[in-house]
Design a protein around this motif. Structure first.
Motif, short mmCIF file in Angstrom:
data_model
loop_
_atom_site.label_atom_id
_atom_site.label_comp_id
_atom_site.label_asym_id
_atom_site.label_seq_id
_atom_site.Cartn_x
_atom_site.Cartn_y
_atom_site.Cartn_z
N ARG A 246 4.49 -17.78 41.92
CA ARG A 246 4.11 -18.84 42.75
C ARG A 246 3.13 -19.75 41.84
O ARG A 246 2.13 -19.14 40.98
CB ARG A 246 3.22 -18.37 43.85
N GLU B 127 0.82 -23.26 41.91
CA GLU B 127 0.04 -24.19 42.63
C GLU B 127 -0.09 -25.49 42.03
O GLU B 127 -0.04 -25.61 40.84
CB GLU B 127 -1.20 -23.76 42.97
N ALA B 128 0.43 -26.71 42.60
CA ALA B 128 0.46 -28.20 42.15
C ALA B 128 -0.88 -28.51 41.51
O ALA B 128 -0.97 -28.86 40.53
CB ALA B 128 0.79 -28.96 43.01
N TYR C 215 3.37 -34.81 38.77
CA TYR C 215 4.73 -34.70 38.38
C TYR C 215 5.24 -35.83 38.86
O TYR C 215 5.15 -36.93 39.61
CB TYR C 215 5.09 -33.62 39.38
N LEU D 236 14.13 -29.73 41.01
CA LEU D 236 13.34 -29.01 42.23
C LEU D 236 14.12 -29.18 43.53
O LEU D 236 14.77 -30.34 43.94
CB LEU D 236 12.11 -29.97 42.36
N ALA E 4 13.94 -28.86 47.37
CA ALA E 4 12.98 -29.00 48.46
C ALA E 4 13.63 -28.42 49.81
O ALA E 4 14.69 -29.10 50.16
CB ALA E 4 12.56 -30.61 48.46
N ALA F 122 12.57 -18.80 49.73
CA ALA F 122 12.18 -18.79 48.40
C ALA F 122 12.71 -17.55 47.51
O ALA F 122 13.42 -17.69 46.60
CB ALA F 122 10.79 -18.97 48.02
N ASP G 124 12.65 -25.26 40.21
CA ASP G 124 11.58 -24.98 40.99
C ASP G 124 12.02 -25.05 42.61
O ASP G 124 13.03 -25.82 42.71
CB ASP G 124 10.35 -25.55 40.75
N THR H 217 10.34 -25.86 46.45
CA THR H 217 9.28 -26.08 47.42
C THR H 217 9.50 -26.21 48.83
O THR H 217 10.70 -26.26 49.13
CB THR H 217 8.24 -27.36 46.97
N PHE I 124 8.94 -27.45 53.17
CA PHE I 124 7.89 -28.20 53.95
C PHE I 124 8.40 -27.91 55.51
O PHE I 124 9.66 -27.56 55.52
CB PHE I 124 8.00 -29.75 53.68
#
Length: 250
Positions: A126, A128-129, A134, A179, A181, A193, A212, A214, A216
């Motif tokens: 994990r 964290e941004a 980016y 990425l 999403a 994930a 990666d 992410t 939402f």
């Protein structure tokens, strides 16, 4: 057979270093574990006790040592003793929680299947941004492996509403990556994930770049994704066509 002392040693290594997790979970297959069954069950079948976490996740608890199992059994449960492999095979499709009353860890169905079938365990990190900046850009073309490997996975997970693929770059690190999403309720984000990481790790040689993920909430597309002006490569309607009745899958 893996002794209780050896399993405990491997567990402590895995807690301290995620890179040691695969060795621990492979050892778990050959170790004695303990689960709960209803004490007064007269069905004639072996049925395991499950419970629902405060987050709404239904899990099958099991334990790495008999002391923990007996302490948690209470008056209505009896302790069942078997190998880890036997437990996972008997309850394949369940979500397992090891040692729920101490330093617990959760194994989702996709991870259990990979462990049983291929001896593989994905290591999820994990990040964290934070303050990192980016760069997000549309892809000229979505890699074929994304469609080939992730479409059937997301189709089998009806909690996934949509998924996007974009190019990502970090101002601190040269190069670029991919990425993914995913629109998924927060309560299901960890499972998605882990399932995605498990699916992609199997085909790591094909990736040729870092990946990666992410998540939402469905219906709340983040601004950075909207600004990229990309269409989803997966939508729930696709999953409904690929997996008939997928809305009823838990």
């Amino acid at each position: 057979m893996i002794s209780e002392d050896e399993l405990s040693r491997l567990m402590q290594l895995a807690i301290a270093d995620k890179a040691a997790e695969p060795a621990f979970f492979r050892a778990l297959l050959e170790a004695t574990v303990y689960a709960h069954a209803p004490r007064h069950d007269r069905s004639g079948r072996l049925r395991f006790i499950q419970f629902t976490t405060p987050d709404g996740l239904t899990v099958l608890p099991f334990f790495s040592d008999e002391t923990q199992a007996k302490s948690a059994a209470g008056a209505n449960a009896t302790v069942v003793v078997l190998l880890g492999r036997q437990l996972f095979e008997l309850a394949r499709g369940a979500t397992f929680m090891l040692n729920p009353n101490t330093v617990s860890c959760t194994l989702y169905p996709e991870e259990v299947a990979a462990l049983l079938d291929r001896g593989e365990v994905a290591v999820l990190e994990r990040v964290e941004a934070g303050e990192h900046q980016y760069r997000i850009n549309p892809l000229d073309e979505i890699p074929a492996w994304v469609v080939d490997h992730l479409l059937p996975l997301f189709a089998a997970l009806p909690c996934v509403s949509a998924a996007y693929a974009v190019e990502i770059g970090n101002s601190d690190t040269p190069g670029r990556g991919l990425l993914i999403a995913v629109a998924v309720p927060i309560k299901d984000a960890e499972r998605v994930a882990r399932a995605t990481t498990t699916a992609l790790q199997t085909h790591a040689d094909e990736l040729q770049l870092s990946v990666d993920l992410t998540a939402f909430e469905p219906g709340e597309v983040p601004d950075w994704l909207a600004d990229a002006v990309v269409a989803p490569f997966y939508e729930r309607a696709i999953g409904e066509r690929l997996v008939p009745g997928s809305e009823r899958v838990q």
